[in-house]
Write an enzyme that holds these catalytic residues in place. Structure first.
Site, mmCIF file in Angstrom:
data_model
loop_
_atom_site.group_PDB
_atom_site.id
_atom_site.type_symbol
_atom_site.label_atom_id
_atom_site.label_comp_id
_atom_site.label_asym_id
_atom_site.label_seq_id
_atom_site.Cartn_x
_atom_site.Cartn_y
_atom_site.Cartn_z
ATOM 1 N N GLY A 178 -16.800 70.886 24.839
ATOM 2 C CA GLY A 178 -17.478 69.649 24.464
ATOM 3 C C GLY A 178 -18.905 69.945 24.057
ATOM 4 O O GLY A 178 -19.209 71.018 23.544
ATOM 5 N N GLU A 179 -19.792 68.963 24.254
ATOM 6 C CA GLU A 179 -21.217 69.057 23.925
ATOM 7 C C GLU A 179 -21.479 69.044 22.424
ATOM 8 O O GLU A 179 -22.584 68.837 21.985
ATOM 9 C CB GLU A 179 -21.855 70.330 24.500
ATOM 10 C CG GLU A 179 -21.760 70.499 25.989
ATOM 11 C CD GLU A 179 -22.455 71.776 26.465
ATOM 12 O OE1 GLU A 179 -23.015 72.516 25.624
ATOM 13 O OE2 GLU A 179 -22.427 72.045 27.680
ATOM 14 N N GLY A 180 -20.461 69.329 21.606
ATOM 15 C CA GLY A 180 -20.662 69.561 20.180
ATOM 16 C C GLY A 180 -20.584 71.038 19.839
ATOM 17 O O GLY A 180 -20.803 71.429 18.689
ATOM 18 N N ASP A 182 -21.211 65.283 22.815
ATOM 19 C CA ASP A 182 -20.993 64.294 23.864
ATOM 20 C C ASP A 182 -21.265 64.911 25.218
ATOM 21 O O ASP A 182 -21.190 66.117 25.399
ATOM 22 C CB ASP A 182 -19.547 63.786 23.826
ATOM 23 C CG ASP A 182 -18.543 64.905 24.103
ATOM 24 O OD1 ASP A 182 -18.242 65.161 25.285
ATOM 25 O OD2 ASP A 182 -18.078 65.531 23.126
ATOM 26 N N VAL A 223 -24.475 74.296 23.542
ATOM 27 C CA VAL A 223 -24.669 73.699 22.220
ATOM 28 C C VAL A 223 -26.041 74.045 21.652
ATOM 29 O O VAL A 223 -26.187 74.229 20.431
ATOM 30 C CB VAL A 223 -24.463 72.166 22.266
ATOM 31 C CG1 VAL A 223 -25.585 71.468 23.032
ATOM 32 C CG2 VAL A 223 -24.344 71.597 20.851
#
Length: 584
Positions: free
Chosen positions: A549-551, A407, A330
């Site tokens: 994930g992570e954005g 997240d 990210v």
């Protein structure tokens, strides 16, 4: 005694009170418009007298005032400031760096006089009242002198600009200060052409002032309310502020799209997105949704104990460290998109050391095992939601015009699947994915765990706080609040994958109109993500088979969101460009 005087212990006369509050409201941090006219010694002495009358702990009066008029000395200080400005600019995301380059942040050579306010924390000896337990109050006292100086200068019609771009010890050495004397403030002082109607940073869009209601707590932290008013609820107030997109602005955007120099509908979903952006801004064309900021909400999950993932729980804290060091996916994609990344600890089990970019908002160290009882209490769920609201508020107040969900939490896809099942009515196996890459045996265990939790709690989708408390994660609750907080401030939120989708369903259960402010960044390969976006009625901008994930997927879509607004604003119309439209 005249009517205009006040006896000891009484308020000052009404006109004096009014004048004081006008003075406070009119104070500005000035960087522009300084005149070369000198400041008279008489006026300067009055201003310094006011500064010297400031309160100080133990009447220690730790300040001194160094007046600098010499242009050569000021030129040396300006060089130090410019060096630090360059360092700061190099740390900024690209969009912020561009905006910073347009700002004037000091007037060291423009103002005719510079004043350095210093602090000598040794003044008064060992037994200064109040300094024994709180030695830092010496510097705080000097700041009181700065404020008095600033207000007196404004009353005299003088502008003051606070310069903070310097290494304090380097500046102290350049000014020849003794080693024990600290620079508290470097101020540029002089007559100005005019005082702007609002702070210059607010007028430039760099930041905005937080409302007083955001900053007042009564009796205990988190118990909000203005003096004499009814107790406030951050969640309730936010929900009340979430309004639908502006239909008038959307109609104007659709009409403008038809007049742009392109065939009608030729930009597909980009046109629809531009219309939505105009609707949530209430303006056509809407402001560009930049700068953008990614908030990575991090938390651990008690359901990890049920063996739903092969990854150890310690990875959550380890990945937080990676985010903060700039080494995660990210971070790389955010750098490409020119977006800022911050990490919000709402429930990591490990104690995280302070670090730049880390917001410590821990509600509790991880949730409980949802198969043994509720994941958290409803009060903890509310506090997590409010942590997300405040994060959105702070990022928007800092000047960000687009927020992005991120997240981190090992086992959070299990909680996500449970939430999506509750809010969509789907069966557990329909919304449970492979997460971090689990095998068939672990997937079946994961489905079984989700079924057990749902059977035990039977959460009511009409009560989103209770649903989050029963089977959600602290990051899910915070993400829901993040979306609500952004919507209350009419700011778009770009959603990442399945975790964000689950949180968005909870946010919609709180306030249905929040969906107007949500943009689906991409389609995750997690089955629950598709189910969530379908229920929300959101079309993803990208479909790249991502599930990190992570954005990461959301921030990858940020330039598309920005392009939608830019097209509506910058593309010429047929009339303005002298281009013939299609024949009817």
């Amino acid at each position: 005694m005249t009517d205009s005087a006040a006896q000891p212990g009484e308020p000052m006369p009404g006109p004096d009170i009014d004048a004081f509050y006008r003075l406070v409201a009119a104070r500005r941090d000035m960087r522009n418009g300084f005149l070369p006219d000198p400041v008279s010694d008489e006026v300067l002495t009055r201003v310094l007298t006011a500064a010297h009358q400031a309160p100080s702990v133990g009447l220690s009066q730790p300040w001194d005032f160094l007046i600098i008029r010499d242009r050569a000395v000021r030129g040396q200080v300006r060089a130090l400031a410019r060096k630090e400005q360059d360092v700061f600019a190099g740390l900024l995301p690209r969009s912020r760096a561009r905006r910073f380059g347009d700002l004037k942040v000091e007037a060291i050579l423009d103002a005719p006089v510079n004043i350095v306010v210093t602090c000598d924390s040794t003044r008064g000896g060992r037994h200064v009242l109040g300094r024994h337990a709180q030695p830092q109050v010496a510097a705080y006292s000097s700041v009181c002198a700065v404020q008095n100086l600033w207000l007196a200068a404004r009353a005299e019609g003088l502008g003051v600009g606070w310069v903070s771009f310097f290494d304090e010890r380097e500046l102290a050495a350049a000014l020849g200060l003794p080693p024990h004397v600290e620079v508290v403030a470097y101020l540029c002082v002089g007559h100005v052409t005019e005082f702007p109607p609002a702070p210059e940073l607010a007028l430039s869009g760099w930041a905005r002032r937080r409302p007083l209601a955001w900053a007042v707590h009564e009796e205990r932290w988190g118990q909000r309310g203005l003096p004499g008013g009814s107790p406030a609820s951050l969640l309730a107030d936010t929900l009340a502020a979430v309004a639908p997109a502006d239909a008038g602005a959307m109609a104007q955007a659709r009409e403008r799209q038809e007049r742009l120099t392109k065939p009608s509908g030729s930009l597909g979903a980009l046109e629809d997105l531009s219309v939505r952006l105009a609707g949530l801004a209430g303006d056509c064309p809407p402001p560009l949704p930049e700068p953008a900021a990614v908030a990575v909400f991090a938390a651990d999950h008690g359901v990890h104990a049920q063996g739903v993932t092969p990854w150890p729980q310690e990875v959550t804290a380890q990945m937080v460290a990676n985010f903060l060091a700039g080494g995660a996916v990210v971070n790389a994609i955010a750098a490409q998109a020119g977006a800022e990344v911050c990490v919000v600890d709402v429930g990591v089990v490990a104690e995280l050391p302070p670090a730049p970019g880390l917001l410590p908002r821990k509600v509790r160290p991880g949730t409980a095992d949802m198969t043994a009882g509720p994941a958290m209490s409803t009060d903890e769920a509310r506090r997590a939601v409010e942590a997300g609201i405040e994060t959105a508020r702070d990022l928007v107040a800092a000047g960000n015009r687009c927020l992005v969900t991120g997240d981190m939490g090992i086992a959070n896809t299990t909680a996500s699947a449970a939430l999506i099942a509750v809010f969509t009515g789907a069966e557990a196996q329909e919304v449970t994915g492979r997460g971090t890459g689990i095998d068939d045996e672990m997937w079946e265990r994961k489905v079984s765990v989700i079924r057990r939790a749902l059977t035990q709690h039977r959460p009511d989708p009409a009560d989103p706080l209770a649903v989050l408390a029963a089977v959600g994660g602290l990051e899910h609750a915070a993400l829901a609040g993040f979306m609500l907080g952004a919507a209350a401030l009419r700011t778009p939120v770009v959603l990442d994958g399945v975790i964000a989708g689950a949180a968005a369903l909870a946010a919609r259960a709180f306030a249905p109109d929040v969906v107007d402010y949500l943009v689906a960044g991409h389609m995750s390969t997690e089955p629950g993500a598709r189910r969530a976006l379908t229920a929300l009625g959101l079309r993803p901008l990208l479909d790249l088979d991502m599930r990190l994930g992570e954005g990461s997927g959301a921030v990858l879509a940020v330039p598309i969101v920005q392009a939608a607004a830019r097209v509506l604003r910058d593309v010429a119309t047929f009339d303005s460009a002298g281009v013939s439209g299609a024949k009817e």
